[in-house]
Motif scaffolding. Structure first.
Motif: not given
Length: 341
Positions: A167-181
């Protein structure tokens, strides 16, 4: 990607704008090579950089009169760290540290750029990270190769070592890319970095350029060089050389909070808009401005930096201090930073 300082120094050593007569100089450049203090993995270790920089400034201010005339207002430094002269790779700690006080009057040439951020001061020149021109040149494929990949990304989605809770790394944006796509057939995304990475970018329509620890990354350079429309996911990012590169026209900006809608955003872009962006990206001058080639070429990143410095001339007379006048506080900052290098 942190090597811009080394190549800028090499360029200036043989540049016709260099003078050996300090009384002729508009600007003074001090190479410090703070990014060459490396970890065992070859990444910059910024924690000692303030001590290195202070020692360099102490040296030039003690041996020559030019720093003391302006306390650095006619000097520039290249600081290609994650958060520039805040000298930390984690944003929270970089903000806490702030820009090294002794650099407050100098012009900073840095890869970090984010609006309304303590690590980007007025007058700084934002540059692209270094990406190896010769290496990329050897991976070019025929221009007419079909772009059969809709969205492409290779890199980390989580940094477990430095951000174990997420959640801190990349302000969660990269994690959101992975989880959604991760299972979306339109998205070719992975942590694997194949030998065909550069070729794959040339087969892609869109290349994701999300923030990591900092807003910038070399993917931005790679996307422009390989004609892949950069999808910029980094709120308030300040991109390099906006006067030479029309970022709004060649890229797609997506707010970090809108990452879950990335598929809808990209598939809704009309084909004619995609073609227009691709035609602009094919302009050789656009690519040249993002590179630090050896030898230097007209319009390249070196010359874009010179253009930025030239636009700040002539120096206002107010930058020159009166005899005995001092503005900078040499004892400001964390105690550990005050130790000699």
């Amino acid at each position: 990607m942190f090597a811009a300082e080394i190549f800028m120094h090499r360029f200036l050593l043989s540049s016709p704008v260099r003078t050996l007569n300090p009384d002729e100089a508009d600007w003074f450049y001090t190479p410090v090579y703070t990014t060459c203090d490396l970890t065992a993995n070859g990444l910059p270790l910024p924690f000692k950089s303030p001590r290195m920089m202070r020692s360099a400034i102490q040296l030039i201010s003690s041996n020559w009169p030019y720093w003391n005339r302006t306390e650095g207002a006619d000097h520039f430094f290249v600081v290609p760290h994650d958060f520039g002269a805040c000298f930390h790779y984690q944003e929270e700690k970089a903000i806490e540290r702030g820009i090294l006080p002794l650099l407050q009057r100098a012009t900073l040439v840095q890869t970090f750029g984010q609006r309304n951020h303590v690590c980007l001061k007025d007058g700084s020149i934002t540059v692209p990270p270094y990406a190896p021109p010769q290496k990329m040149q050897t991976h070019l494929i025929p221009e007419k190769t079909p772009r059969s990949i809709f969205v492409y990304f290779r890199g980390l989605f989580y940094d477990v070592g430095n951000d174990p809770e997420g959640g801190y790394y990349a302000r969660g944006a990269r994690a959101a890319v992975w989880e959604n796509f991760k299972d979306n057939p339109l998205f070719d995304i992975s942590t694997e970095h194949p030998a065909t990475y550069y070729e794959d970018m040339q087969r892609a329509v869109f290349c994701l350029c999300p923030l990591g620890w900092a807003p910038w990354s070399p993917r931005l350079v790679e996307a422009v060089i390989f004609g892949c429309i950069p999808v910029i996911i980094a709120d308030d990012i300040v991109l390099p050389f906006a006067d030479a590169i029309p970022w709004e026209e060649i890229g797609v900006y997506v707010d970090e909070e809108d990452v879950p809608n990335l598929d809808t955003i990209l598939t809704s872009i009309p084909p004619e808009v995609i073609l227009r962006k691709q035609r602009l990206l094919a302009n050789p001058s656009m690519k040249q401005a993002m590179l630090f080639p050896q030898p230097a070429q007209p319009g390249d990143a070196f010359h874009q930096v010179l253009n930025g410095l030239a636009r700040k001339l002539p120096h206002d007379r107010s930058v020159y201090l009166r005899p005995g006048e001092k503005i900078l506080n040499w004892t400001a900052g964390p105690v550990g930073d005050l130790k000699p290098w």
